[in-house]
Write a protein that holds these residues in place. Structure first.
Motif, PDB file in Angstrom:
ATOM      1  N   ARG A 137      30.014  42.457  25.900  1.00 34.20           N
ATOM      2  CA  ARG A 137      30.607  43.304  26.490  1.00 34.20           C
ATOM      3  C   ARG A 137      29.842  44.267  27.495  1.00 34.20           C
ATOM      4  NH1 ARG A 137      35.494  43.984  22.010  1.00 34.20           N
ATOM      5  NH2 ARG A 137      36.204  41.910  22.400  1.00 34.20           N
ATOM      6  N   VAL A 138      28.791  44.713  26.682  1.00 27.97           N
ATOM      7  CA  VAL A 138      27.830  45.699  27.269  1.00 27.97           C
ATOM      8  C   VAL A 138      27.271  45.350  28.992  1.00 27.97           C
ATOM      9  CG1 VAL A 138      25.596  47.167  27.284  1.00 27.97           C
ATOM     10  CG2 VAL A 138      27.417  46.948  25.380  1.00 27.97           C
ATOM     11  N   ALA A 139      27.035  44.216  29.086  1.00 28.28           N
ATOM     12  CA  ALA A 139      26.674  43.749  30.191  1.00 28.28           C
ATOM     13  C   ALA A 139      27.703  43.864  31.322  1.00 28.28           C
ATOM     14  CB  ALA A 139      25.980  42.326  30.191  1.00 28.28           C
ATOM     15  N   ILE A 140      28.843  43.401  30.893  1.00 35.46           N
ATOM     16  CA  ILE A 140      30.123  43.583  31.789  1.00 35.46           C
ATOM     17  C   ILE A 140      30.182  45.064  32.188  1.00 35.46           C
ATOM     18  CG2 ILE A 140      32.576  43.432  31.833  1.00 35.46           C
ATOM     19  CD1 ILE A 140      32.206  40.891  30.441  1.00 35.46           C
ATOM     20  N   LYS A 141      30.136  45.787  31.178  1.00 30.13           N
ATOM     21  CA  LYS A 141      30.059  47.562  31.624  1.00 30.13           C
ATOM     22  C   LYS A 141      28.952  47.808  32.297  1.00 30.13           C
ATOM     23  CE  LYS A 141      32.193  49.053  27.291  1.00 30.13           C
ATOM     24  NZ  LYS A 141      31.886  49.880  25.821  1.00 30.13           N
ATOM     25  N   MET A 142      27.921  47.139  32.274  1.00 28.89           N
ATOM     26  CA  MET A 142      26.672  47.547  33.225  1.00 28.89           C
ATOM     27  C   MET A 142      27.014  47.198  34.698  1.00 28.89           C
ATOM     28  SD  MET A 142      23.590  47.263  30.592  1.00 28.89           S
ATOM     29  CE  MET A 142      22.314  47.881  31.560  1.00 28.89           C
ATOM     30  N   THR A 143      27.606  45.982  34.827  1.00 26.32           N
ATOM     31  CA  THR A 143      27.860  45.469  35.937  1.00 26.32           C
ATOM     32  C   THR A 143      29.105  46.050  36.721  1.00 26.32           C
ATOM     33  OG1 THR A 143      27.111  43.367  35.611  1.00 26.32           O
ATOM     34  CG2 THR A 143      28.297  43.344  37.487  1.00 26.32           C
ATOM     35  N   GLN A 144      30.091  46.455  36.038  1.00 26.30           N
ATOM     36  CA  GLN A 144      31.136  47.125  36.393  1.00 26.30           C
ATOM     37  C   GLN A 144      31.446  48.389  35.656  1.00 26.30           C
ATOM     38  OE1 GLN A 144      33.451  48.719  38.226  1.00 26.30           O
ATOM     39  NE2 GLN A 144      34.026  46.516  39.003  1.00 26.30           N
ATOM     40  N   PRO A 145      30.807  49.373  36.019  1.00 24.60           N
ATOM     41  CA  PRO A 145      30.836  50.865  35.382  1.00 24.60           C
ATOM     42  C   PRO A 145      32.285  51.499  35.332  1.00 24.60           C
ATOM     43  CG  PRO A 145      29.203  50.616  37.261  1.00 24.60           C
ATOM     44  CD  PRO A 145      29.769  49.453  37.443  1.00 24.60           C
ATOM     45  N   ASP A 146      33.105  51.142  36.199  1.00 21.53           N
ATOM     46  CA  ASP A 146      34.328  51.730  36.389  1.00 21.53           C
ATOM     47  C   ASP A 146      35.147  51.486  35.241  1.00 21.53           C
ATOM     48  OD1 ASP A 146      36.960  52.441  37.272  1.00 21.53           O
ATOM     49  OD2 ASP A 146      36.483  52.764  39.382  1.00 21.53           O
ATOM     50  N   ARG A 149      38.028  48.068  34.875  1.00 21.73           N
ATOM     51  CA  ARG A 149      37.584  46.978  33.444  1.00 21.73           C
ATOM     52  C   ARG A 149      39.048  46.812  32.738  1.00 21.73           C
ATOM     53  NH1 ARG A 149      33.138  50.048  32.532  1.00 21.73           N
ATOM     54  NH2 ARG A 149      34.010  50.341  30.342  1.00 21.73           N
ATOM     55  N   GLU A 150      39.561  48.102  32.706  1.00 25.91           N
ATOM     56  CA  GLU A 150      41.024  48.193  31.914  1.00 25.91           C
ATOM     57  C   GLU A 150      41.798  47.342  32.564  1.00 25.91           C
ATOM     58  OE1 GLU A 150      41.685  49.124  28.816  1.00 25.91           O
ATOM     59  OE2 GLU A 150      39.483  49.214  28.967  1.00 25.91           O
ATOM     60  N   ASP A 151      41.947  47.270  33.929  1.00 25.69           N
ATOM     61  CA  ASP A 151      42.726  46.604  34.581  1.00 25.69           C
ATOM     62  C   ASP A 151      42.541  44.990  34.516  1.00 25.69           C
ATOM     63  OD1 ASP A 151      44.217  48.502  35.687  1.00 25.69           O
ATOM     64  OD2 ASP A 151      43.315  48.662  37.602  1.00 25.69           O
ATOM     65  N   LEU A 152      41.349  44.661  34.536  1.00 28.62           N
ATOM     66  CA  LEU A 152      40.898  43.338  34.361  1.00 28.62           C
ATOM     67  C   LEU A 152      41.381  42.695  32.997  1.00 28.62           C
ATOM     68  CD1 LEU A 152      37.262  43.187  36.058  1.00 28.62           C
ATOM     69  CD2 LEU A 152      39.500  42.289  37.024  1.00 28.62           C
ATOM     70  N   ARG A 153      40.894  43.690  31.896  1.00 34.83           N
ATOM     71  CA  ARG A 153      41.122  43.027  30.408  1.00 34.83           C
ATOM     72  C   ARG A 153      42.393  41.989  30.178  1.00 34.83           C
ATOM     73  NH1 ARG A 153      38.366  43.540  26.102  1.00 34.83           N
ATOM     74  NH2 ARG A 153      39.471  43.113  24.168  1.00 34.83           N
ATOM     75  N   PRO A 154      43.546  42.583  30.409  1.00 34.50           N
ATOM     76  CA  PRO A 154      44.785  41.849  30.341  1.00 34.50           C
ATOM     77  C   PRO A 154      44.685  40.436  31.031  1.00 34.50           C
ATOM     78  CG  PRO A 154      45.373  43.720  31.537  1.00 34.50           C
ATOM     79  CD  PRO A 154      43.996  43.889  30.942  1.00 34.50           C
ATOM     80  N   LYS A 155      44.255  40.390  32.191  1.00 32.64           N
ATOM     81  CA  LYS A 155      44.175  39.542  32.762  1.00 32.64           C
ATOM     82  C   LYS A 155      43.220  38.089  32.221  1.00 32.64           C
ATOM     83  CE  LYS A 155      45.169  41.765  37.031  1.00 32.64           C
ATOM     84  NZ  LYS A 155      44.379  42.808  38.123  1.00 32.64           N
ATOM     85  N   TYR A 156      41.982  38.729  31.945  1.00 29.21           N
ATOM     86  CA  TYR A 156      41.254  37.385  31.374  1.00 29.21           C
ATOM     87  C   TYR A 156      41.605  37.232  30.162  1.00 29.21           C
ATOM     88  CZ  TYR A 156      37.403  40.609  29.095  1.00 29.21           C
ATOM     89  OH  TYR A 156      36.498  41.291  28.247  1.00 29.21           O
ATOM     90  N   ALA A 157      42.159  38.230  29.289  1.00 26.64           N
ATOM     91  CA  ALA A 157      42.481  37.943  27.943  1.00 26.64           C
ATOM     92  C   ALA A 157      43.677  36.796  27.873  1.00 26.64           C
ATOM     93  CB  ALA A 157      43.032  39.091  27.182  1.00 26.64           C
ATOM     94  N   GLY A 158      44.448  36.688  28.880  1.00 22.09           N
ATOM     95  CA  GLY A 158      45.478  35.814  28.912  1.00 22.09           C
ATOM     96  C   GLY A 158      44.865  34.559  29.668  1.00 22.09           C
TER      97      GLY A 158
END
Lengths: 76, 76, 76, 76, 76, 76
Positions: free
Chosen positions: C25-34, C38-47
């Motif tokens: 997960r940390v690499a994702i935070k480093m590429t998308q620091p906002d 990330r919170e908007d993307l999370r439910p999308k990829y979790a589905g």
């Protein structure tokens, strides 16, 4: 008691490669246990180059472990 | 205290493979903790050959570590 | 001075697995620091099963390194 | 003479992780040397979860090598 | 007799990385030997972030082998 | 009795790389045994950069095992 994977040791690199192919396929069977559905899917992915390459990638990953298990068949 | 992953050591390669399948699935549960959503997704990806192959790739990666942990079951 | 990754050593395989999830997960935070994005993307990829499987692949790759670092917890 | 990669040795696991992130990015710069195009692409892939996960996979692969190079920082 | 890959040994990590980039490209040339077609494809994938990340993944995989071959340049 | 993979040992890194390319292709033949279909697919994927990069990834994975088998050709 039979098992589909009694050992990672094979006599030759080629048999190790065939074992890797088998190992790649078993995970698919475990995720999709319905043989009928798998048979329907098979001609589709066998005609899809992206799927063929992805399958080859799985074989390569398993082969690396099988090869290490066999000491790379250096004494064959 | 129970744990789903008490050890990487298994008696046989086949049990090691089953452990690798389990390890591949747990990460999915941790990212999508809602069992209902996972149950809805399951038949879809089990009928999608790209997803089946990708799942098999994850199993292969975990199996390599499990196999190394067990010294490739050379003395089995 | 705090750090999110002070060591690769963990007491158990399960803690090693949790560390691998964190490392993925940390690499994702480093590429998308906002955090908002990330919170908007999370439910999308979790589905999305392709994304769930791909995430599990990253965890598997990190877990292999963590497991090696811990000598596969053979003496646990 | 400067170099962007003088060594794989780092003081801590976290610095090793940061090095892995850098190593993942340099290959992209070498394939797409035009900084303007890379800047245009960046917000797009930073908002695309498939790309974020794929980037994290590259970091995981590099981190494994960096961790091995550092003996997994066992004496840190 | 010349060869494009006389050795995996390099003086520095950076040269090892450059070798890994070369190794990633040669497989593409071997699958698509027509230089004209490759030249047509190049600007397209250099502007496609999924392709850039996938290319970086191939480099990471080759770099791991090159790094191991060089004992991780620990005495550099 | 002939075999397509008698050994993983090669004289040079370049021959090891060529062996890795062959190993990547054999899995595709085993999944799609119809030579006519493979010949139809070949120009399509050879003109598709995603497929070219994915193929290169498979070669990289096989090369890592071949290189390890050969002790990285350190005495070449």
């Amino acid at each position: 008691m039979t098992t589909w994977l009694p050992t990672l040791i094979t006599d030759t690199p080629e048999e190790g490669y065939e074992l890797a192919v088998k190992m790649a396929r078993v995970a698919i069977k475990m995720t999709q246990p319905d043989a009928k559905i798998r048979e329907d899917l098979r001609p589709k992915y066998a005609g899809d180059f992206d799927a063929l390459i992805a399958s080859s990638q799985v074989v390569a990953t398993h082969f690396a472990a099988v090869a290490a298990a066999n000491g790379y068949w250096k004494n064959t």
